[in-house]
Design an enzyme around this catalytic site. Structure first.
Site, PDB file in Angstrom:
ATOM      1  N   HIS A  77       0.824  -1.218   0.171  1.00 33.02           N
ATOM      2  CA  HIS A  77      -0.187   0.150   0.073  1.00 33.02           C
ATOM      3  C   HIS A  77       0.850   1.166   0.033  1.00 33.02           C
ATOM      4  CE1 HIS A  77      -3.746  -2.132   0.535  1.00 33.02           C
ATOM      5  NE2 HIS A  77      -3.279  -2.783   1.499  1.00 33.02           N
ATOM      6  N   ASP A 128      -2.279 -10.211  -2.519  1.00 36.22           N
ATOM      7  CA  ASP A 128      -3.258 -10.030  -1.212  1.00 36.22           C
ATOM      8  C   ASP A 128      -4.585  -9.760  -1.325  1.00 36.22           C
ATOM      9  OD1 ASP A 128      -2.134  -8.675   1.727  1.00 36.22           O
ATOM     10  OD2 ASP A 128      -3.844  -7.810   0.919  1.00 36.22           O
ATOM     11  N   HIS A 179      -6.293  -7.326  -0.292  1.00 33.08           N
ATOM     12  CA  HIS A 179      -6.559  -6.164  -0.729  1.00 33.08           C
ATOM     13  C   HIS A 179      -5.557  -5.483  -1.857  1.00 33.08           C
ATOM     14  CE1 HIS A 179      -6.698  -6.463   3.642  1.00 33.08           C
ATOM     15  NE2 HIS A 179      -7.960  -5.731   3.309  1.00 33.08           N
ATOM     16  N   ASP A 199      -4.221 -13.015   3.367  1.00 33.84           N
ATOM     17  CA  ASP A 199      -5.477 -12.836   3.973  1.00 33.84           C
ATOM     18  C   ASP A 199      -6.544 -13.151   2.960  1.00 33.84           C
ATOM     19  OD1 ASP A 199      -4.402 -10.781   2.370  1.00 33.84           O
ATOM     20  OD2 ASP A 199      -4.572  -9.177   3.685  1.00 33.84           O
TER      21      ASP A 199
HETATM   22  C1  OKP Z   1      -3.256  -4.058   4.806  1.00 35.17           C
HETATM   23  B1  OKP Z   1      -2.804  -5.426   3.756  1.00 35.17           B
HETATM   24  C2  OKP Z   1     -10.690  -3.366   9.114  1.00 35.17           C
HETATM   25  C3  OKP Z   1      -9.775  -2.108   8.976  1.00 35.17           C
HETATM   26  C4  OKP Z   1      -8.837  -2.538   7.743  1.00 35.17           C
HETATM   27  C5  OKP Z   1      -7.111  -1.326   6.543  1.00 35.17           C
HETATM   28  C6  OKP Z   1      -6.362  -2.808   5.811  1.00 35.17           C
HETATM   29  C7  OKP Z   1      -5.223  -2.845   5.307  1.00 35.17           C
HETATM   30  C8  OKP Z   1      -4.710  -4.064   4.858  1.00 35.17           C
HETATM   31  N1  OKP Z   1     -11.857  -2.790  10.148  1.00 35.17           N
HETATM   32  N2  OKP Z   1      -7.905  -1.535   7.536  1.00 35.17           N
HETATM   33  O1  OKP Z   1      -3.179  -5.369   2.619  1.00 35.17           O
HETATM   34  O2  OKP Z   1      -3.111  -6.792   4.316  1.00 35.17           O
HETATM   35 ZN    ZN Z   2      -4.128  -7.320   2.704  1.00 36.36          ZN
END
Ligand code: OKP
Ligand code: ZN
Length: 343
Positions: free
Chosen positions: A160, A196, A198, A285
């Site tokens: 990110h 990932d 995200h 994840d």
């Molecule tokens: C980082 B990585 C959930 C809040 C989530 C941001 C997630 C960041 C993910 N209530 N906040 O890509 O695993």
């Molecule tokens: Zn993630």
């Protein structure tokens, strides 16, 4: 396959994050890395080696000098302002507000150099992030030197983080730093595949105008999931980079059938790019029991993922990203790596 990891990466040890309208227990914690390291050792998957220190130059190839200076000076500025503990931004230079000149006050700087309020920063954050980047660089150098693959046990994660902002628990973009280092070491083309849950907005933004580093990401649809403001299918690159960015946003609840169909398309695109090296941003994840994610991959699916990646037949650097089901993290991560190594 060798693993690269430094205990220095554990020094970033946040207690809380801002999430769901409250200060919640932090989820991006040192135990994540320890679980993966312990599983690698227990299963005798391969050696765990300390990274070398590559210094600031490879970081400067990806990140802006003023952003790195901000990370470096953060703790002094924070404590000089009378603060202690963990820092969170709360004001950003959005539409119509000015990014330059950069503010002098740390509260302004935190907003200037971040994109979310959910990422705690503390005294040792920059040192740990540098150690994490060094692990990615050391793994990249192993593969450039002829190893078939290597695993950078990166934490804090990186995907990110953009050239000049942090967020999503990420400060330095480990995968991008490794990709750029490989280019500088003589690779003509690199592909970064981000699995990932995200979207890897930072990595995408760093290479968006370039045709030498192909970026692909399989992730939850940003209409419904963090980071919300990037990661749509129509983001295909710009300028020279037109056609060298590929996003595969999937519906929440996606299982292996849906996920692996996207992977098959991504692997075909990678094959057409003919990269010298593949970098996998290995988020754990997409797992069905991840506490902040909504895909449905099983532990065995990570083995299948590794085997599918091996079919690309490329020198491969694995760079760990997210994954918050701490108890399952080691098993799922080593499943993916062993699925690759044993394919
Ligand atoms: C980082 B990585 C959930 C809040 C989530 C941001 C997630 C960041 C993910 N209530 N906040 O890509 O695993
Ligand atoms: Zn993630």
């Amino acid at each position: 396959m060798k693993t690269i990891f430094s205990t220095g990466q554990l020094a970033h040890n946040p207690t809380h994050e801002i999430s769901d309208g409250a200060l919640q227990p932090a989820v991006e914690i040192p135990a994540r890395a320890e679980m993966v390291r312990d599983r690698i050792l227990q299963t005798a998957f391969g050696a765990v080696l300390e990274p070398d220190d590559f210094g600031m130059a490879p970081l400067q190839r990806v990140h802006d000098a003023d952003y790195l200076a901000f990370l470096e000076s953060f703790w002094t500025r924070w404590t000089n302002a009378g603060r202690s503990g963990e820092a969170f931004p709360f004001v950003w230079p959005v539409r119509g507000l000015r990014k330059d000149p950069a503010p002098d006050h740390i509260d302004g700087l935190l907003g200037r150099y971040s994109f979310d309020a959910g990422t705690p920063m503390g005294e040792h954050t920059f040192a740990a992030a540098r150690a994490s980047a060094n692990s990615a660089l050391t793994a990249a150098r192993l593969v450039a030197g002829g190893e078939a693959s290597a695993f950078a046990l990166c934490r804090p994660p990186g995907h990110h983080a953009a050239a000049d902002y942090y967020g999503g628990y990420c400060f330095l973009n480990n995968a991008a730093i490794a990709a750029q280092w490989l280019r500088d070491a003589g690779a003509e083309r690199v592909a970064v595949l981000d699995v990932d849950y995200h979207h890897g907005n930072g990595t995408q933004s760093i290479f968006y105008e370039r045709d030498d580093v192909l970026f692909l990401s399989i992730h939850a649809d940003p209409r419904e999931e963090y980071p919300y403001f990037l990661g749509h299918a129509d983001e295909t690159g710009t300028g020279a980079g037109d056609g060298f960015n590929a996003n595969f946003p999937l519906e929440l609840g996606a299982d292996w059938r849906i996920w692996s169909a996207a992977l098959d398309v991504a692997l075909k695109r990678i094959e057409a790019h003919r990269p010298d090296t593949l970098i996998v941003s290995l988020g754990l994840d997409p797992y069905q029991n991840d506490p902040i994610s909504k895909f449905r991959l099983t532990g065995e699916d990570f083995t299948r993922m590794g085997a599918a990646l091996a079919r690309a037949g490329l020198p491969t650097v694995f760079v760990m990203e997210g994954g918050y089901a701490v108890d399952a993290l080691g098993v799922n991560c080593v499943n993916a790596l062993a699925g690759f190594a044993n394919a």
